[in-house]
Design an enzyme around this catalytic site. Structure first.
Site: not given
Length: 556
Positions: A468-470, A294-295
């Site tokens: 919010y990028h898993p 994730d970021h």
């Protein structure tokens, strides 16, 4: 309830909506889509600014939390995920970004994902995209996923761009074209000032099809196997568990957190872990739930007197009444804002071949995912690390899908991630402190006392969390350890495919919604066994022609 279909799609998010809509284009193919949440409609979803009510709550949102994170001074992180038709595209900031071309060339050339190079995926991005303004070799204009310029008309966009110029950064109007680097204003998945979720673009216009069955508030319990072939799912609908059978395939599109959970509770995962929970092992696949990426993201926040920015005050209330009327009349103004209006892709080292940090400039004060309230008005700026070296993992705590998975996101576990974010912090601060923005600042809420590199490291550990990028928990690849093959089929079993962000072998340099839509469009062709986009040497004409035929119905 009809109990037998050709394809059963688990999860009505971005990947699932594309798969159900595209596969049901064939009138001789029956498709059943199962979504645990609601029907993807309503004011909170369709009005872009409604996201502020969904993101920090469990309205259309699973609202997961991570385990305590050593890299974040023991804090738990937050992992909101969409729980409605459209999935996270129904609650996100609607930013249309694909990542960098190098991300997909890395998939193909270094990570064993033949067929997923930039040249090979670009036609599928274009096939899905209905860009209202940009017409060139990098964009589609007739696809179901509408992409538009923002209609908020907020003057702070220009303040942000002017500050970037003053700080020495170049300006761009297209993060998805030939060169990603630069500072600009995001294009968004909206149409006529309303959110255009993947459900609204692909699925909802096609619910009249007799061969497409959609069940909402339907939580899948497990995948049913006969030997090693996936043949059905057990699903709880209205308190009753029913079995739905797939003649051809079951397609998992429950997202990077719940797709691996469903595989594990169904017997696909690390054998020792499954046996410890009493789960019969169907296939030993120890990487299920591993490779979580994730970021990591830090947010600057500033108080301002300007009511051009969203916030709560007496003056702001009067302004908001006028904005509500404007939205009803024109579908323009503050209610159309995606909050994260400005963006940037920047290099912390000029020798890098691709940007390694991304900014989201927000026309509101953001603190702890809007879960902490601040009276008044403000603006914020996210800075995230695009290619973190840290890896996390996901496990299950029980045999029930009703119990949240245990999410170890792994933020800042690798020391280089922290040092790269220190560089990103300083670059972002240059923009925030440039005169065009600094003149609007009344108070620096989070970084006023941050002076040294050690101060920066400490505030990062105290405040970094997800943007919010898993991804990556069921990675595809050509090696035997990969959970999926390069056609997204689950290794070790038959009749089971994964089409969501969990399939990514590594995290792309940007937002993840558009890439998942692309992956789903490509997966349709992998299932059908023929391409809708022609030779990869001529993507522009082929993708555009097909997109015209497949364009979704306009808003009623």
């Amino acid at each position: 309830m009809e109990t037998t279909h050709d394809y059963v799609v688990v999860g009505g998010g971005s990947g699932g909506c594309v798969m159900a809509a595209r596969l049901s284009e064939d009138a001789n193919t029956t498709v059943c889509l199962l979504e645990a949440g609601g029907d993807g409609t309503g004011a909170l979803i369709n009005i872009p600014s409604g996201a502020v009510a969904m993101l920090p709550t469990k309205i259309n949102n699973w609202g997961f939390e991570t385990t305590p994170q050593p890299g974040l001074n023991g804090r738990r992180g937050y992992q909101p995920r969409g729980k409605t038709l459209g999935g996270s595209s129904a609650i996100n900031a609607m930013v249309y970004v694909r990542g960098h071309r190098e991300d997909y060339d890395r998939w193909a050339n270094q990570e064993g994902c033949t067929g997923w190079s930039y040249q090979e995926v670009l036609p599928y991005f274009k096939l899905s995209e209905g860009n209202e303004r940009i017409r060139n070799a990098y964009h589609g204009n007739q696809g179901p996923l509408n992409v538009s310029d923002l209609r908020s008309d907020n003057p702070f966009q220009q303040h942000y761009l002017n500050a970037a110029r003053q700080a020495g950064f170049k300006i761009t109007d297209d993060f998805n074209g030939e060169d990603q680097e630069g500072v600009g204003i995001y294009q968004v998945t909206q149409k006529n000032g309303e959110r255009w979720s993947v459900a609204r673009g692909y699925l909802l216009p096609n619910l009249h099809r007799k061969n497409l069955i959609v069940h909402t508030r339907a939580l899948v319990q497990k995948i049913v196997f006969e030997g090693t072939r996936a043949v059905a799912v057990d699903v709880n609908v209205g308190g009753q568990v029913q079995r739905i059978t797939a003649r051809k395939e079951i397609i998992l599109a429950a997202g990077a957190l719940q797709t691996p959970q469903l595989l594990m509770v169904s017997g696909v995962g690390d054998a020792a872990q499954l046996q410890s929970l009493g789960i019969p092992v169907v296939a030993h696949s120890p990487e299920v739930g591993k490779n979580l990426q994730d970021h990591p993201d830090f947010i600057f926040g500033y108080q301002t007197q300007s009511t051009d920015n969203l916030g709560v005050s007496l003056r702001g209330s009067w302004r908001m009444l006028k904005e509500i009327l404007r939205f009803r009349r024109e579908r323009r103004g503050m209610l159309t804002s995606n909050f994260a209006e400005g963006g940037a892709f920047l290099k912390t080292d000029p020798s890098l071949s691709a940007p390694d940090i991304q900014l989201h400039f927000v026309i509101a004060m953001v603190d702890d995912h809007a879960r902490k309230f601040h009276f008044g008005h403000g603006f914020s700026c996210h800075v995230c690390l695009l290619r973190p070296r840290s890896r996390g993992s996901l496990t299950i705590q029980s045999t029930s899908m009703a119990d949240a998975p245990l999410i170890d996101i792994g933020f800042l576990n690798h020391p280089d991630d922290l040092e790269d974010l220190v560089k990103g912090f300083k670059m972002t601060q240059r923009i925030m402190q440039a005169p065009a923005l600094a003149q609007w600042v009344v108070k620096d809420k989070f970084t006023a006392h941050v002076k040294t590199d050690d101060d920066i490291r400490e505030v990062l550990r105290n405040r970094v969390d997800t943007v919010y990028h898993p991804t990556g928990t069921c990675r595809m690849g050509s090696d035997d350890k990969a959970v999926l093959d390069t056609e997204l089929r689950v290794r070790g079993v038959q009749g089971l495919r994964v089409v969501d962000a969990s399939a990514m072998p590594s995290l792309v340099g940007g937002n993840t919604n558009a890439p998942v839509v692309m992956m789903a469009e490509k997966a349709v062709d992998l299932i059908r066994g023929h391409s809708r986009v022609g030779s990869v040497d001529e993507p522009v004409q082929q993708a555009s022609t097909h997109a015209q035929l497949m364009a979704a119905a306009p808003v009623a």
